[in-house]
Structure formats: C-alpha cells, structure tokens
Motif scaffolding. Structure first.
Motif, PDB file in Angstrom:
ATOM      1  N   HIS A  55       0.834  -1.203   0.000  1.00  0.00           N
ATOM      2  CA  HIS A  55       0.000   0.000   0.000  1.00  0.00           C
ATOM      3  C   HIS A  55       0.871   1.257   0.000  1.00  0.00           C
ATOM      4  O   HIS A  55       0.566   2.228  -0.694  1.00  0.00           O
ATOM      5  N   ARG A  56       1.942   1.230   0.773  1.00  0.00           N
ATOM      6  CA  ARG A  56       2.838   2.394   0.792  1.00  0.00           C
ATOM      7  C   ARG A  56       3.458   2.632  -0.574  1.00  0.00           C
ATOM      8  O   ARG A  56       3.690   3.769  -0.953  1.00  0.00           O
ATOM      9  N   PHE A  57       3.740   1.570  -1.315  1.00  0.00           N
ATOM     10  CA  PHE A  57       4.296   1.722  -2.656  1.00  0.00           C
ATOM     11  C   PHE A  57       3.237   2.238  -3.633  1.00  0.00           C
ATOM     12  O   PHE A  57       3.547   2.965  -4.566  1.00  0.00           O
ATOM     13  N   LYS A  58       1.984   1.834  -3.439  1.00  0.00           N
ATOM     14  CA  LYS A  58       0.939   2.216  -4.388  1.00  0.00           C
ATOM     15  C   LYS A  58       0.391   3.609  -4.132  1.00  0.00           C
ATOM     16  O   LYS A  58       0.309   4.426  -5.037  1.00  0.00           O
ATOM     17  N   ARG A  59      -0.024   3.877  -2.897  1.00  0.00           N
ATOM     18  CA  ARG A  59      -0.680   5.146  -2.621  1.00  0.00           C
ATOM     19  C   ARG A  59      -0.180   5.835  -1.360  1.00  0.00           C
ATOM     20  O   ARG A  59      -0.704   6.861  -0.974  1.00  0.00           O
ATOM     21  N   GLY A  60       0.794   5.274  -0.715  1.00  0.00           N
ATOM     22  CA  GLY A  60       1.245   5.810   0.563  1.00  0.00           C
ATOM     23  C   GLY A  60       2.356   6.834   0.422  1.00  0.00           C
ATOM     24  O   GLY A  60       2.468   7.541  -0.580  1.00  0.00           O
ATOM     25  N   GLN A  61       3.206   6.875   1.423  1.00  0.00           N
ATOM     26  CA  GLN A  61       4.285   7.857   1.477  1.00  0.00           C
ATOM     27  C   GLN A  61       5.487   7.483   0.616  1.00  0.00           C
ATOM     28  O   GLN A  61       6.399   8.284   0.465  1.00  0.00           O
ATOM     29  N   LEU A  62       5.497   6.278   0.057  1.00  0.00           N
ATOM     30  CA  LEU A  62       6.609   5.825  -0.784  1.00  0.00           C
ATOM     31  C   LEU A  62       6.084   5.433  -2.171  1.00  0.00           C
ATOM     32  O   LEU A  62       6.274   4.312  -2.615  1.00  0.00           O
ATOM     33  N   PRO A  63       5.431   6.357  -2.861  1.00  0.00           N
ATOM     34  CA  PRO A  63       4.780   5.968  -4.116  1.00  0.00           C
ATOM     35  C   PRO A  63       5.781   5.580  -5.201  1.00  0.00           C
ATOM     36  O   PRO A  63       6.717   6.309  -5.498  1.00  0.00           O
ATOM     37  N   ALA A  64       5.564   4.416  -5.778  1.00  0.00           N
ATOM     38  CA  ALA A  64       6.426   3.947  -6.862  1.00  0.00           C
ATOM     39  C   ALA A  64       5.795   4.218  -8.224  1.00  0.00           C
ATOM     40  O   ALA A  64       6.434   3.993  -9.234  1.00  0.00           O
ATOM     41  N   LEU A  65       4.570   4.663  -8.233  1.00  0.00           N
ATOM     42  CA  LEU A  65       3.885   4.898  -9.507  1.00  0.00           C
ATOM     43  C   LEU A  65       3.433   6.335  -9.586  1.00  0.00           C
ATOM     44  O   LEU A  65       3.039   6.906  -8.585  1.00  0.00           O
ATOM     45  N   LEU A  78      15.586   3.319  -8.293  1.00  0.00           N
ATOM     46  CA  LEU A  78      14.500   3.944  -7.541  1.00  0.00           C
ATOM     47  C   LEU A  78      13.799   2.924  -6.659  1.00  0.00           C
ATOM     48  O   LEU A  78      13.545   3.178  -5.478  1.00  0.00           O
ATOM     49  N   MET A  79      13.500   1.760  -7.198  1.00  0.00           N
ATOM     50  CA  MET A  79      12.829   0.724  -6.415  1.00  0.00           C
ATOM     51  C   MET A  79      13.720   0.235  -5.277  1.00  0.00           C
ATOM     52  O   MET A  79      13.239  -0.066  -4.188  1.00  0.00           O
ATOM     53  N   PHE A  80      15.029   0.188  -5.509  1.00  0.00           N
ATOM     54  CA  PHE A  80      15.971  -0.196  -4.451  1.00  0.00           C
ATOM     55  C   PHE A  80      15.905   0.816  -3.307  1.00  0.00           C
ATOM     56  O   PHE A  80      15.813   0.439  -2.140  1.00  0.00           O
ATOM     57  N   LEU A  81      15.920   2.123  -3.639  1.00  0.00           N
ATOM     58  CA  LEU A  81      15.850   3.160  -2.608  1.00  0.00           C
ATOM     59  C   LEU A  81      14.504   3.132  -1.886  1.00  0.00           C
ATOM     60  O   LEU A  81      14.446   3.273  -0.660  1.00  0.00           O
ATOM     61  N   LEU A  82      13.418   2.926  -2.623  1.00  0.00           N
ATOM     62  CA  LEU A  82      12.100   2.852  -1.993  1.00  0.00           C
ATOM     63  C   LEU A  82      11.998   1.641  -1.071  1.00  0.00           C
ATOM     64  O   LEU A  82      11.360   1.706  -0.019  1.00  0.00           O
ATOM     65  N   THR A  83      12.626   0.534  -1.447  1.00  0.00           N
ATOM     66  CA  THR A  83      12.616  -0.654  -0.600  1.00  0.00           C
ATOM     67  C   THR A  83      13.395  -0.408   0.691  1.00  0.00           C
ATOM     68  O   THR A  83      12.972  -0.836   1.771  1.00  0.00           O
TER      69      THR A  83
END
Length: 175
Positions: A55-65, A78-83
C-alpha cells in the motif's frame, strides 16, 4: 416499451454466504497445548502484514507509480531506494511499538485535531509527520539555527532509542 424483471432466490447459495459471512480461516501447525485459539487469533492480528508495504508503494508515502524513467537501471535504482525506505518505516514502527508495549504506554499527540487521542500502534508516517515543523536556517555568516524539539518529538526519539543530540549541534543557535 414493456420492461419485465424476473428473479429467483438461490436459497442454497444464500445459506452458504450466511454461513461463511464474517468468518476467517486460520491455519497453524502449533499444538493446541502450546497455542490456544484465542492466542492464535491475537498473534495473527498483531503480525507484520506485507500488504501494508505494498500500500505504501501504491498510494502511501513511498509511491512507486507512476515511474517516468525510460532507463531500466534508474527504475531498479529507484525501487531499491524505496525498498530501503520501506524497511526503515517498518523498523521505526517495530521499535516504537515494542517500546510502548514494554512500557505499557500509549502515545498521544499524533492526530491533528485530536491531540488527546492516543495509540499503542503508531504508523511511521504519523511518527515522522510529528517532525515536519522542524526548520533549520543557515545564515550568511556561517551560523545556523534549528527549531527546538517539542515534548512529543522528544518522546518519539526516546521510543525510537535515538539520542536527542541528533537535532542539536554544538555550533547551532536554537530558535
């Protein structure tokens, strides 16, 4: 124009839906002598849930999209840093919640408009939002000023097992 509506109740399907409504299936390999049903349900509810990270990746504080990078290497970076950020969020929550549980306390002041509302399970987003008012000024003469920590911020740092000196520097003048 003539409209007709016909329906038929499927009693067997309705009965199955009523039977299953509100039920969850819990499976464990723990012996009943070691783990009661109530304990199993409690442990399940308190467990880390990977869906929160998604959820954090989709719409939370760590959006990947959306990702507008064309280069696959940049997307992977970018995905490495978000992880890594997601792991930090998870660690913050784990440490603070563990401390609150050990101290049998709750944390108040995290909810805007309701400062007396307290929680024993604060999210990393709410904990980090508590620090959003901190400002650091760099003056032309080389000196700096930083906002003093309030009681809530000091309490969060203590729960995170972090020294308050993170926000103090010997050469800074507090504002």
């Amino acid at each position: 124009m003539d409209l007709r509506l016909e329906f038929q109740r499927l009693l067997a399907e309705i009965q199955i839906a009523y039977t299953l409504a509100g039920w969850r299936l819990f499976v464990t390999n723990a012996l009943t002598s070691r783990l009661t049903l109530e304990q199993a349900v409690l442990y399940y509810r308190e467990q880390w849930q990977p869906e929160m990270g998604f959820h954090r990746f989709k719409r939370g504080q760590l959006p990947a999209l959306p990702i507008y990078f064309q280069d696959e290497t940049r997307i992977r970076g970018l995905m490495f840093l978000l992880t890594i950020a997601l792991r930090v969020f998870t660690l913050i929550e784990f440490v603070v919640r563990r401390q609150l549980l050990q101290q049998s306390k709750s944390l108040a002041g995290l909810y805007d408009g309701n400062p007396k509302r307290s929680t024993t399970r604060p999210t990393a987003e709410r904990l980090l939002d508590a620090f959003s008012g901190i400002t650091m000024y760099f003056h032309r003469d080389g000196s700096c000023e930083i906002t003093l920590l309030n009681d809530l911020q000091k309490q969060i740092l203590t729960l995170m097992e972090m020294p308050q000196s993170l926000y103090t520097f010997p050469h800074l003048v507090p504002t």
